[in-house]
Design an enzyme around this catalytic site. Structure first.
Site, PDB file in Angstrom:
ATOM      1  N   HIS A  45       0.817  -1.213   0.000  1.00 61.26           N
ATOM      2  CA  HIS A  45       0.000   0.000   0.000  1.00 61.26           C
ATOM      3  C   HIS A  45       0.853   1.265   0.000  1.00 61.26           C
ATOM      4  O   HIS A  45       1.897   1.350   0.647  1.00 61.26           O
ATOM      5  CB  HIS A  45      -0.920   0.009   1.224  1.00 61.26           C
ATOM      6  CG  HIS A  45      -0.170   0.084   2.526  1.00 61.26           C
ATOM      7  ND1 HIS A  45       0.213   1.275   3.108  1.00 61.26           N
ATOM      8  CD2 HIS A  45       0.285  -0.897   3.352  1.00 61.26           C
ATOM      9  CE1 HIS A  45       0.866   1.034   4.223  1.00 61.26           C
ATOM     10  NE2 HIS A  45       0.926  -0.272   4.405  1.00 61.26           N
ATOM     11  N   HIS A  50      12.082  -1.402 -11.987  1.00 60.59           N
ATOM     12  CA  HIS A  50      11.913  -2.864 -12.061  1.00 60.59           C
ATOM     13  C   HIS A  50      12.014  -3.441 -10.658  1.00 60.59           C
ATOM     14  O   HIS A  50      13.011  -3.242  -9.971  1.00 60.59           O
ATOM     15  CB  HIS A  50      12.997  -3.455 -12.959  1.00 60.59           C
ATOM     16  CG  HIS A  50      12.895  -4.936 -13.172  1.00 60.59           C
ATOM     17  ND1 HIS A  50      13.718  -5.599 -14.055  1.00 60.59           N
ATOM     18  CD2 HIS A  50      12.099  -5.893 -12.633  1.00 60.59           C
ATOM     19  CE1 HIS A  50      13.416  -6.892 -14.042  1.00 60.59           C
ATOM     20  NE2 HIS A  50      12.442  -7.095 -13.172  1.00 60.59           N
TER      21      HIS A  50
END
Length: 208
Positions: A134, A143
């Site tokens: 979150h 990446h």
């Protein structure tokens, strides 16, 4: 629905596989190793970057499947400038919150989790089994590698790379272009452009 993938690599195979699973009827590759390279596993390689740029408007979607963050950025922006419709590919076995945002040209692989209010930028890779918790923010063309974990509120800079099985503590910031080594445990902010390794993570070559 026709999808063109730029980058006929192993990474590209995973993107193509996920694309087929979410309903792309025809998936083809373009790669600068063409014409020597004409197949990428079961998928055809039809031409090079120039060929794709010339014919990009004939595809319903296009995505860049190149692992190098900087090269991926260059290629994606070339495609966008030529009128390509950049799409995201999200594997059906990934869990992406309806309250998360995934930017154009990003790919999210099987068993990855992107939780509520997380933001994934353009051209990012959220690899197999990775967790983006979150309120995390991933900058463009970053990446997060297989099984890496970003705890809540982590910020990953543009073109940064978090290695496989690495863990980043909540509210940490990883700077632009930084690299977090495989299995590293990041407990402090990482400056832009450096590589950190180990547990606890430290700048490569520095003493603990």
């Amino acid at each position: 629905m026709r999808l063109a993938i730029l980058g006929a690599s192993g990474h590209g195979k995973v993107v193509a596989d996920a694309a087929g699973l979410v309903g792309w009827d025809e998936v083809v590759f373009f790669d600068d190793a063409w014409p020597e390279l004409t197949r990428n596993g079961p998928w055809a390689v039809l031409g090079d970057t120039a060929a794709l740029l010339e014919g990009v408007k004939g595809f319903d979607g296009v995505v860049v499947a190149i692992g190098h963050n900087g090269i991926r950025q260059v290629k994606q922006r070339e495609l966008a400038a030529s009128g390509g419709r950049l799409v995201s590919i999200v594997h059906p076995a990934a869990l992406v919150s309806e309250y998360a945002v995934v930017g154009a040209g990003s790919v999210v692989f099987a068993n990855a989790v992107i939780n509520a209010c997380a933001g994934v930028g353009e051209g990012c890779i959220v690899n197999t089994g990775a967790v983006v918790e979150h309120d995390c923010e991933m900058g463009d063309f970053a990446h997060v590698s297989p099984n890496a974990v970003l705890a809540g509120g982590v910020k990953i800079g543009a073109q940064a790379w978090v290695g496989a099985c690495a863990s980043v503590r909540q509210l940490i910031e990883v700077g632009e272009g930084a690299v977090v080594g495989m299995g590293a445990v990041v407990t402090k902010d990482v400056p832009p452009g450096v590589t950190v390794v180990g547990n606890p993570a430290r700048v490569l070559g520095a003493s603990i």
